[in-house]
Motif scaffolding. Structure first.
Motif, PDB file in Angstrom:
ATOM      1  N   GLN A 240       7.521   6.712   3.571  1.00  0.00           N
ATOM      2  CA  GLN A 240       5.916   7.347   4.204  1.00  0.00           C
ATOM      3  C   GLN A 240       5.071   6.073   3.919  1.00  0.00           C
ATOM      4  O   GLN A 240       4.290   5.914   4.574  1.00  0.00           O
ATOM      5  CB  GLN A 240       6.109   8.452   3.370  1.00  0.00           C
ATOM      6  CG  GLN A 240       4.323   9.373   3.772  1.00  0.00           C
ATOM      7  CD  GLN A 240       4.407   9.935   5.217  1.00  0.00           C
ATOM      8  OE1 GLN A 240       5.664  10.803   5.249  1.00  0.00           O
ATOM      9  NE2 GLN A 240       3.779   9.284   6.355  1.00  0.00           N
ATOM     10  N   ASP A 244       2.581   4.506   7.253  1.00  0.00           N
ATOM     11  CA  ASP A 244       1.597   4.396   6.890  1.00  0.00           C
ATOM     12  C   ASP A 244       1.204   2.576   6.488  1.00  0.00           C
ATOM     13  O   ASP A 244      -0.495   2.605   6.807  1.00  0.00           O
ATOM     14  CB  ASP A 244       0.923   5.012   5.587  1.00  0.00           C
ATOM     15  CG  ASP A 244       0.824   6.621   5.096  1.00  0.00           C
ATOM     16  OD1 ASP A 244       1.396   7.055   6.399  1.00  0.00           O
ATOM     17  OD2 ASP A 244       0.913   7.344   4.574  1.00  0.00           O
ATOM     18  N   LYS A 245       1.599   1.990   6.444  1.00  0.00           N
ATOM     19  CA  LYS A 245       1.242   0.586   6.251  1.00  0.00           C
ATOM     20  C   LYS A 245       1.031  -0.028   7.582  1.00  0.00           C
ATOM     21  O   LYS A 245      -0.256  -1.127   8.005  1.00  0.00           O
ATOM     22  CB  LYS A 245       2.216  -0.317   4.909  1.00  0.00           C
ATOM     23  CG  LYS A 245       1.898  -1.546   5.147  1.00  0.00           C
ATOM     24  CD  LYS A 245       3.147  -2.293   4.350  1.00  0.00           C
ATOM     25  CE  LYS A 245       2.807  -4.066   3.918  1.00  0.00           C
ATOM     26  NZ  LYS A 245       4.084  -4.503   3.522  1.00  0.00           N
ATOM     27  N   PRO A 249      -2.272   5.283   8.489  1.00  0.00           N
ATOM     28  CA  PRO A 249      -2.480   6.433   7.860  1.00  0.00           C
ATOM     29  C   PRO A 249      -2.764   7.882   9.030  1.00  0.00           C
ATOM     30  O   PRO A 249      -3.409   7.773   9.746  1.00  0.00           O
ATOM     31  CB  PRO A 249      -3.461   6.746   6.504  1.00  0.00           C
ATOM     32  CG  PRO A 249      -3.752   5.486   6.273  1.00  0.00           C
ATOM     33  CD  PRO A 249      -3.216   4.722   7.830  1.00  0.00           C
ATOM     34  N   THR A 251      -1.059   8.670  11.328  1.00  0.00           N
ATOM     35  CA  THR A 251       0.479   8.599  12.423  1.00  0.00           C
ATOM     36  C   THR A 251       1.877   9.223  12.385  1.00  0.00           C
ATOM     37  O   THR A 251       2.065  10.147  13.502  1.00  0.00           O
ATOM     38  CB  THR A 251       0.648   7.067  12.875  1.00  0.00           C
ATOM     39  OG1 THR A 251      -0.405   5.999  12.659  1.00  0.00           O
ATOM     40  CG2 THR A 251       1.387   6.584  13.943  1.00  0.00           C
ATOM     41  N   LYS A 253       3.746  11.729   9.591  1.00  0.00           N
ATOM     42  CA  LYS A 253       4.521  12.458   8.266  1.00  0.00           C
ATOM     43  C   LYS A 253       6.066  12.765   8.089  1.00  0.00           C
ATOM     44  O   LYS A 253       6.795  13.871   9.667  1.00  0.00           O
ATOM     45  CB  LYS A 253       3.527  14.024   8.755  1.00  0.00           C
ATOM     46  CG  LYS A 253       3.770  15.289   7.231  1.00  0.00           C
ATOM     47  CD  LYS A 253       3.412  14.256   6.161  1.00  0.00           C
ATOM     48  CE  LYS A 253       3.653  14.517   5.230  1.00  0.00           C
ATOM     49  NZ  LYS A 253       3.700  14.077   3.347  1.00  0.00           N
TER      50      LYS A 253
END
Length: 444
Positions: A240, A244-245, A249, A251, A253
């Motif tokens: 995760q 996110d990177k 964040p 985009t 889950k």
């Protein structure tokens, strides 16, 4: 005759089917305590689909697999475009399955295990080979269960760390690049459309990013991301953080992580594929980077080549296994390495897949023979009339004689009299020609 196969991956299972359907006693053992549950080798090339048609598993493979997906490309959070590794092409009379399919390795293995079970053979888990000796007549193997058995042949399909290969003392030549590390896993992702693949990267390095490729049979994606540091968090939280990177964040889950690992480029080729009555195949004989999707496919075709030769048993036939398959493995490794280097160099063409990855051009011909179709070449499909294809008549463990004569017939078993003009053209044949096709679908 009886054969022991160490390793129950796609290579060992294919070989087990090839032998069992010829009525040969075969045992397939694996040291694992349970069956692998992950995508790993998920690309099935056109030539492998042809092999699976002959083995009688193609319908299941096509039903459970997906075509190569359209990839949506996002750079620094902005939609950049769409791309495919290879554009789909229409079937032709000589190439019925021109496009690769995507199917997680665990699902491919389940299909092959089910087919093997139809011949009364089940994989024996938690059973490792711990030693063996051989004479000119047989092989005596020791198993982790305490059993000792004698067989006519032993085949090591037991992966890159093959006990069989090491016990034979065969050099495994090549390199492992510790400077390149990739986190791989199978995971579901809320927020992404499972009909598509995704590429997330940053503007400063658009060729280094996360690939999310849809897997069939559910809502999971195969996840692949580069690792910068020495430590790798293979947990759901670690994946995760990488999403996110690279994607930003919120985009996607992630959930339901079922498999993850850290992969390093490992490119190796065994110096020999055989010592006496012991053979190696698949990853035990050659390991590939995943670029090009060649590893699993090459192993399946090792097994397809070896099966009928073991059943034949003549030394002049068995001797061709190493000659044919090692030469091919070396060529395919070169293709995978070239694509891997393009990734390292940031070359956009690294995402493209050409004709040489479909494995339809695999040939065992004499390089000095310049005829368009000759001994050692793949036998192409062809229409025979009345909605019958040649591949339908090639199915099974037999060789097939093609007689290109419109006026005569043959009583020879598995002889096919060819009258179709398209078949004449595809095979570059003249009236009166005869062409023998080996059990593995290559011209004799």
């Amino acid at each position: 005759m009886n054969v022991l196969i160490a390793g129950a991956g796609p290579t060992g299972l294919t070989l087990g089917i090839e032998l069992a359907r010829r009525g040969i006693a075969v045992r397939v053992i694996d040291k694992a305590t349970g069956f692998f549950n992950g995508s790993r080798g998920d690309g099935l090339q056109p030539r492998t689909l042809e092999v699976f048609e002959d083995l009688g598993v193609l319908d299941q493979v096509l039903a459970q697999s997906l075509p190569i997906p359209l990839m949506k490309i996002f750079i620094s959070g902005q939609r950049f475009g769409e791309r495919r590794m290879a554009d789909p092409v229409d079937p032709t009379p000589d190439i019925p399955y021109p496009n690769a399919r995507m199917l997680g390795q665990s699902r491919t293995e389940q299909i092959l295990r089910d087919k093997l079970a139809e011949y009364g053979v089940s994989v024996e888990l938690n059973t490792a080979i711990t030693g063996f000796t051989q004479t000119a007549k047989d092989v005596t193997a020791e198993l982790s269960t305490g059993e000792t058995l004698t067989v006519d042949y032993l085949v090591g399909a037991d992966g890159g760390k093959s006990f069989v290969r090491k016990h034979l003392g065969i050099a495994f030549e090549g390199t492992t690049d510790e400077s390149i590390r990739t986190l791989l896993g199978d995971v579901a992702a809320d927020g992404l459309d499972h009909e598509f693949g995704y590429w997330f990267a940053s503007q400063d390095n658009p060729m280094a990013g996360i690939a999310m490729t849809p897997l069939s049979g559910g809502d999971q994606f195969q996840f692949g991301a580069p690792l910068d540091g020495d430590d790798a968090d293979t947990s759901l939280e670690g994946l995760q953080a990488l999403v996110d990177k690279y994607a930003g964040p919120g985009t996607a889950k992630l959930r339901d992580l079922t498999w993850s690992t850290v992969w390093r480029p490992n490119v190796r080729l065994a110096a020999k594929f055989r010592v006496g009555r012991v053979f190696i195949a698949g990853d035990a004989a050659h390991v590939h980077p995943p670029t090009g999707g060649q590893g699993l496919n090459t192993g399946v075709q090792d097994a397809y080549n070896l099966g009928w030769k073991l059943a034949d048993g003549r030394e002049e036939v068995l001797a061709t296994y190493e000659t044919e398959r090692r030469t091919n493995a070396e060529r395919v490794l070169g293709i995978s390495e070239d694509l891997m280097q393009k990734h390292v160099d940031g070359d956009e063409s690294a995402l493209e897949r050409g004709e040489n990855t479909r494995q339809l051009d695999v040939s065992y011909r004499d390089p000095s023979d310049t005829r368009p179709l000759t001994s050692g070449d793949r036998a192409p499909d062809a229409p025979l009339g009345n909605n019958v294809r040649l591949f339908e008549l090639l199915r099974g463990p037999h060789e097939t004689l093609l007689r290109f004569s419109p006026t005569t017939s043959s009583t020879r078993p598995h002889a096919v009299d060819i009258t179709s003009p398209e078949a004449f053209a595809i095979y570059h044949a003249q009236p009166g020609d005869e062409i023998l096709i080996r059990p593995d679908g290559y011209l004799a």
